[in-house]
Design a protein around this motif. Structure first.
Motif, short mmCIF file in Angstrom:
data_model
loop_
_atom_site.label_atom_id
_atom_site.label_comp_id
_atom_site.label_asym_id
_atom_site.label_seq_id
_atom_site.Cartn_x
_atom_site.Cartn_y
_atom_site.Cartn_z
N LYS A 215 -3.92 1.63 -0.78
CA LYS A 215 -4.15 0.41 -1.57
C LYS A 215 -2.96 0.15 -2.49
O LYS A 215 -2.47 -0.98 -2.58
CB LYS A 215 -5.44 0.53 -2.37
CG LYS A 215 -5.77 -0.72 -3.15
CD LYS A 215 -7.12 -0.59 -3.82
CE LYS A 215 -8.02 -1.60 -3.13
NZ LYS A 215 -9.35 -1.66 -3.71
N ASN B 75 0.11 -0.97 -0.45
CA ASN B 75 -0.04 -2.34 0.06
C ASN B 75 0.25 -3.37 -1.03
O ASN B 75 0.94 -4.36 -0.79
CB ASN B 75 -1.45 -2.56 0.63
CG ASN B 75 -1.59 -1.99 2.01
OD1 ASN B 75 -0.67 -2.01 2.81
ND2 ASN B 75 -2.77 -1.47 2.32
N ILE B 76 -0.26 -3.13 -2.22
CA ILE B 76 -0.01 -4.05 -3.34
C ILE B 76 1.47 -4.09 -3.66
O ILE B 76 2.06 -5.16 -3.85
CB ILE B 76 -0.85 -3.65 -4.57
CG1 ILE B 76 -2.33 -3.91 -4.30
CG2 ILE B 76 -0.38 -4.38 -5.83
CD1 ILE B 76 -3.27 -3.34 -5.36
N ARG C 71 3.30 -6.00 -0.91
CA ARG C 71 3.03 -7.44 -0.97
C ARG C 71 3.88 -8.13 -2.04
O ARG C 71 4.18 -9.32 -1.92
CB ARG C 71 1.55 -7.69 -1.29
CG ARG C 71 0.76 -8.12 -0.12
CD ARG C 71 -0.63 -8.68 -0.45
NE ARG C 71 -1.23 -8.39 -1.73
CZ ARG C 71 -2.13 -7.43 -1.95
NH1 ARG C 71 -2.53 -6.64 -0.98
NH2 ARG C 71 -2.63 -7.26 -3.15
N HIS C 72 4.26 -7.42 -3.07
CA HIS C 72 5.06 -7.99 -4.15
C HIS C 72 6.54 -7.60 -4.04
O HIS C 72 7.28 -7.68 -5.02
CB HIS C 72 4.48 -7.57 -5.50
CG HIS C 72 3.14 -8.18 -5.75
ND1 HIS C 72 1.97 -7.61 -5.31
CD2 HIS C 72 2.80 -9.34 -6.36
CE1 HIS C 72 0.95 -8.38 -5.65
NE2 HIS C 72 1.43 -9.43 -6.29
N ALA D 96 -1.59 -7.42 -10.38
CA ALA D 96 -2.32 -6.93 -9.20
C ALA D 96 -2.71 -5.46 -9.38
O ALA D 96 -3.82 -5.07 -9.02
CB ALA D 96 -1.49 -7.12 -7.94
N ILE E 231 -6.99 -3.40 -9.93
CA ILE E 231 -7.65 -2.43 -9.04
C ILE E 231 -8.83 -1.85 -9.82
O ILE E 231 -8.64 -1.11 -10.79
CB ILE E 231 -6.69 -1.31 -8.61
CG1 ILE E 231 -5.47 -1.88 -7.88
CG2 ILE E 231 -7.42 -0.30 -7.72
CD1 ILE E 231 -4.38 -0.86 -7.60
#
Length: 165
Positions: free
Chosen positions: A19, A22-23, A26-27, A62, A66
């Motif tokens: 997780k 991935n965050i 993505r950024h 982001a 979480i």
């Protein structure tokens, strides 16, 4: 480029690192350095991410969203002094109360800055006695390395210090 330092803790479960990665991906963040551990049913860690300045705040938001992790996030930068040297020390001794305090006090008194400390306990192979082991990375003035090593070796007769410069 910004450097984001993230510390986190939460109940351990599969997929937490996925997780996080991935965050960060993505950024458009670049995972730099990390240390993560399962400790008493929790998953805790610290990591450094390099990210473009314009993406920093969105990444921070982001990560803070979480729900299963408590996070603390700081933005920093890398500062390197030409007078300083990074050395890696591996320390081994009979385990006892206060050994970390003794070691960190010597490092501090000798002008060193503790950059990383990983410690563990394990039974000695032949005696079963609990042994303390640590691997440290220290930034210290280049001219003070030998004095620091000598001071660490003087803590106790059983403390062994191995150096990588």
């Amino acid at each position: 480029m910004n450097y984001i330092v993230i510390s986190f803790i939460g109940p351990d479960r599969p997929g937490l690192v996925d997780k996080l990665s991935n965050i960060i991906n993505r950024h458009q963040g670049n995972w730099q350095t990390s240390s993560m551990h399962h400790l008493s049913g929790f998953f805790a860690g610290v990591l450094e991410v390099a990210v473009a300045e314009e993406s920093s705040q969105a990444l921070i938001n982001a990560l803070n969203d979480i729900p299963e992790l408590k996070t603390q996030i700081e933005t920093g930068n890398a500062v390197i002094s030409p007078e300083q040297a990074d050395i890696v020390l591996e320390l081994t001794a009979n385990d006892r109360e206060g050994i970390i305090q003794e070691i960190t006090s010597v490092i501090h008194r000798q002008g060193g800055n503790l950059l990383k400390l990983v410690s563990s306990q394990s039974p000695a192979a032949h005696t079963g006695q609990t042994m303390f082991k640590a691997k440290t990375r220290i930034s210290v003035n280049k001219d003070s390395i030998d004095e620091l090593i000598g001071a660490l070796e003087n803590i106790a007769d059983d403390l062994m210090v191995d150096i990588s410069r």
